[in-house]
Design a protein around this motif. Sequence first.
Motif, PDB file in Angstrom:
ATOM      1  N   LYS A 378       0.855  -1.191   0.000  1.00  0.00           N
ATOM      2  CA  LYS A 378       0.000   0.000   0.000  1.00  0.00           C
ATOM      3  C   LYS A 378       0.889   1.239   0.000  1.00  0.00           C
ATOM      4  O   LYS A 378       1.591   1.503   0.979  1.00  0.00           O
ATOM      5  CB  LYS A 378      -0.913   0.009   1.232  1.00  0.00           C
ATOM      6  CG  LYS A 378      -2.025  -1.013   1.194  1.00  0.00           C
ATOM      7  CD  LYS A 378      -2.964  -0.814   2.372  1.00  0.00           C
ATOM      8  CE  LYS A 378      -4.118  -1.802   2.330  1.00  0.00           C
ATOM      9  NZ  LYS A 378      -5.064  -1.584   3.454  1.00  0.00           N
ATOM     10  N   PHE A 379       0.849   1.982  -1.108  1.00  0.00           N
ATOM     11  CA  PHE A 379       1.642   3.198  -1.247  1.00  0.00           C
ATOM     12  C   PHE A 379       0.752   4.432  -1.431  1.00  0.00           C
ATOM     13  O   PHE A 379       1.196   5.434  -1.984  1.00  0.00           O
ATOM     14  CB  PHE A 379       2.574   3.082  -2.458  1.00  0.00           C
ATOM     15  CG  PHE A 379       3.608   1.994  -2.337  1.00  0.00           C
ATOM     16  CD1 PHE A 379       4.406   1.901  -1.219  1.00  0.00           C
ATOM     17  CD2 PHE A 379       3.779   1.065  -3.345  1.00  0.00           C
ATOM     18  CE1 PHE A 379       5.365   0.899  -1.105  1.00  0.00           C
ATOM     19  CE2 PHE A 379       4.734   0.065  -3.250  1.00  0.00           C
ATOM     20  CZ  PHE A 379       5.532  -0.017  -2.123  1.00  0.00           C
ATOM     21  N   ASP A 380      -0.486   4.374  -0.995  1.00  0.00           N
ATOM     22  CA  ASP A 380      -1.418   5.475  -1.229  1.00  0.00           C
ATOM     23  C   ASP A 380      -0.906   6.788  -0.625  1.00  0.00           C
ATOM     24  O   ASP A 380      -0.265   6.795   0.435  1.00  0.00           O
ATOM     25  CB  ASP A 380      -2.785   5.151  -0.621  1.00  0.00           C
ATOM     26  CG  ASP A 380      -3.359   3.851  -1.165  1.00  0.00           C
ATOM     27  OD1 ASP A 380      -2.863   3.388  -2.201  1.00  0.00           O
ATOM     28  OD2 ASP A 380      -4.285   3.301  -0.549  1.00  0.00           O
ATOM     29  N   PHE A 381      -1.211   7.885  -1.312  1.00  0.00           N
ATOM     30  CA  PHE A 381      -0.895   9.238  -0.832  1.00  0.00           C
ATOM     31  C   PHE A 381       0.612   9.455  -0.641  1.00  0.00           C
ATOM     32  O   PHE A 381       1.019  10.236   0.215  1.00  0.00           O
ATOM     33  CB  PHE A 381      -1.614   9.537   0.489  1.00  0.00           C
ATOM     34  CG  PHE A 381      -3.108   9.466   0.407  1.00  0.00           C
ATOM     35  CD1 PHE A 381      -3.850  10.566   0.012  1.00  0.00           C
ATOM     36  CD2 PHE A 381      -3.774   8.293   0.723  1.00  0.00           C
ATOM     37  CE1 PHE A 381      -5.232  10.500  -0.067  1.00  0.00           C
ATOM     38  CE2 PHE A 381      -5.155   8.216   0.643  1.00  0.00           C
ATOM     39  CZ  PHE A 381      -5.888   9.321   0.241  1.00  0.00           C
ATOM     40  N   CYS A 382       1.423   8.759  -1.405  1.00  0.00           N
ATOM     41  CA  CYS A 382       2.877   8.975  -1.342  1.00  0.00           C
ATOM     42  C   CYS A 382       3.264   9.872  -2.518  1.00  0.00           C
ATOM     43  O   CYS A 382       3.374   9.393  -3.664  1.00  0.00           O
ATOM     44  CB  CYS A 382       3.628   7.646  -1.402  1.00  0.00           C
ATOM     45  SG  CYS A 382       3.392   6.625   0.068  1.00  0.00           S
ATOM     46  N   PRO A 383       3.481  11.162  -2.292  1.00  0.00           N
ATOM     47  CA  PRO A 383       3.648  12.112  -3.399  1.00  0.00           C
ATOM     48  C   PRO A 383       4.925  11.934  -4.205  1.00  0.00           C
ATOM     49  O   PRO A 383       5.015  12.424  -5.331  1.00  0.00           O
ATOM     50  CB  PRO A 383       3.628  13.474  -2.690  1.00  0.00           C
ATOM     51  CG  PRO A 383       4.056  13.183  -1.290  1.00  0.00           C
ATOM     52  CD  PRO A 383       3.531  11.823  -0.979  1.00  0.00           C
ATOM     53  N   LEU A 384       5.931  11.252  -3.653  1.00  0.00           N
ATOM     54  CA  LEU A 384       7.203  11.105  -4.360  1.00  0.00           C
ATOM     55  C   LEU A 384       7.349   9.746  -5.037  1.00  0.00           C
ATOM     56  O   LEU A 384       8.398   9.456  -5.614  1.00  0.00           O
ATOM     57  CB  LEU A 384       8.369  11.325  -3.387  1.00  0.00           C
ATOM     58  CG  LEU A 384       8.421  12.698  -2.700  1.00  0.00           C
ATOM     59  CD1 LEU A 384       9.653  12.810  -1.820  1.00  0.00           C
ATOM     60  CD2 LEU A 384       8.395  13.821  -3.726  1.00  0.00           C
ATOM     61  N   LEU A 385       6.307   8.934  -4.965  1.00  0.00           N
ATOM     62  CA  LEU A 385       6.349   7.632  -5.632  1.00  0.00           C
ATOM     63  C   LEU A 385       6.145   7.828  -7.131  1.00  0.00           C
ATOM     64  O   LEU A 385       5.190   8.468  -7.560  1.00  0.00           O
ATOM     65  CB  LEU A 385       5.258   6.719  -5.075  1.00  0.00           C
ATOM     66  CG  LEU A 385       5.219   5.299  -5.641  1.00  0.00           C
ATOM     67  CD1 LEU A 385       6.442   4.509  -5.191  1.00  0.00           C
ATOM     68  CD2 LEU A 385       3.943   4.584  -5.209  1.00  0.00           C
TER      69      LEU A 385
END
Length: 610
Positions: A378-385
């Motif tokens: 779960k990588f939700d709301f990760c702006p630098l992904l």
Amino acid sequence: EWIMKPSTSEDRCSFVELMASQRELQLPSWFASHWWGEPIKKFVHCLEEHIRVRGLSLDLAYWVCAYCNNQHSITGEMNTNPRASSFFKAMHSCDGLLLVVDEASVALTRVWCAFELATVLLGHVKSKSQGRRFLLDIASAQPWTEVTKKHGFRSEETHDAVLITDGMSMAERQEECFRAGSGHVRQAMRESKFPIEIIEKAMEIDIEAAQASMQADRNRILNCIAGSNFSNFDADPPAHHHSYERCNHHIRSMFAQAAFSVAAMHDDPGYFHRIVKALSDNPEEKCLSLTCATSKVLSDEHVPGLMACMNPGLKILDVNLHSCRAVTCQGLGQLMQSLPKSLRTLVLTLVNLLSVNQASASALAESMPQNLQVLKLKFDFCPLLTSKSLGQIARRLPSSLRKLWFSAARCKLVDDSAIHQLAENLPERLEVLKLNFRTCIITDVAASHLLRNLPRLQLLHDFQFDFRATCVSSDMVQRLRSTSLAPCPKKMQMGLDLDFAAQSSKIAGASALRHTFACWSAILSPSFTECVRHSNEDCESDDQGADLEFTSDLLAESLRNKISESISDVSAAFRKWDTNNDGQLSIEELTHLVRALGIPTKHIGALFKK
């Protein structure tokens, strides 16, 4: 002595036999382990909180030794072999154990409580419900206030007990499905209220020093744990034994995992160190869950402690760092590099983190255990992904993978290239694939490319692809229909959650897509949930009516499918759902049912009118 024995003296029976009118209603679902000296009022508070948090029925039965054992023939209940006692047999009739710990933690010094815990933790008892694991919850009569904010309003609710649950509750799971990470946050906030003093005492539990009301019980339990010959169970047990220490490690580790979220919330290095030590001292631990959601304290300084908890033989690992903003990409990368190679199941909740970038994703890709069978990221709301980061992970997916959950909702730097990389690197043995790229920059080209790659996954039977609020439109339907599709995997069931961009083509587009997949395979059973949504608020009323009729039909279809899949006795289930016993399902009861089955409740009003 005051109530139970006098009231049952004439019939010489247990208290539950005296009070119960229907035997079948007394079959227990949970085993309550507690110390008899705790006030009954506080014990009841713990059961009430357990029912509230778990969302259990008020008719549910608990097995409580004081009421279930025949106090006039207690020796008949206590077999010489503890594993033939009424306690042990009762646990095999339940779905889980609720440990009720009193304010002074006396329960942790009682040998029966320790034996019951060890029985569960060492895997000697299975859930009565086939396919489910035996659960272990911990409760204490510690009043606390729950503060919630909804629609700008702040509300407070006081509870008489606090509960640590084995996993999320039903309400928290539903919240987690609605918004990634929110269920874990709610669980962490609830469990952070558990008394630290009790956890501290649990870290010092010593089963060989535990006591019992009758010395014979203590001798038999310790001899049973030590593996003594059955004929010697009444003899004095060994003063020290490696099996005692094994039980101690498992019990301390269980409390440490349960309290990890509490430790992550408090700025107390000594307490955190003791929690880590309890976890690292158990070399037999196969399943580890580290929940640190919303911690403002957890930082790179704590990462070595997290790493120390992961022993080389670990099989299942669940790490939740939701909104732990003090952990940098260096710390996260260091943690990823320490993942045990023995893992079979890996769950990483890295939601709302600036540290999830190309460097940390690269560390995860390079350290990906190659024997994994279940992977949930779960990588939700990760702006630098970025798509490049996801591509690195996709290229390192192990061929042994059977189940894959991948969520990168609201990651604005994720585009078509991530989907292309994922589609081309999906392991061929996948059975379950669930993807969430909501609000990412995904177009028809990538979405159709992914769907065209599904036929090579011959074992796939559960697929979900959520690309709401992306650039995917109904034009994808034409792209698919003009493509020669290979045979669909057998027994495929697909759940598609679509959000078409053009309002005028919503109904036609969804119908065409349904037709396309129906032609793909006669066995295929598409289930559309909330698949038609208006993006134009000024649409004409005729279009609104058509859309409403279509989606309520789909909701009805989803409801029928869910009920047929999960419920065998429908008539009994409807009686249970009919909470006011009026012989009908109200819209409130229907809404509660739909939510419990994990189906979106949009258009529930239209369905109810039908």
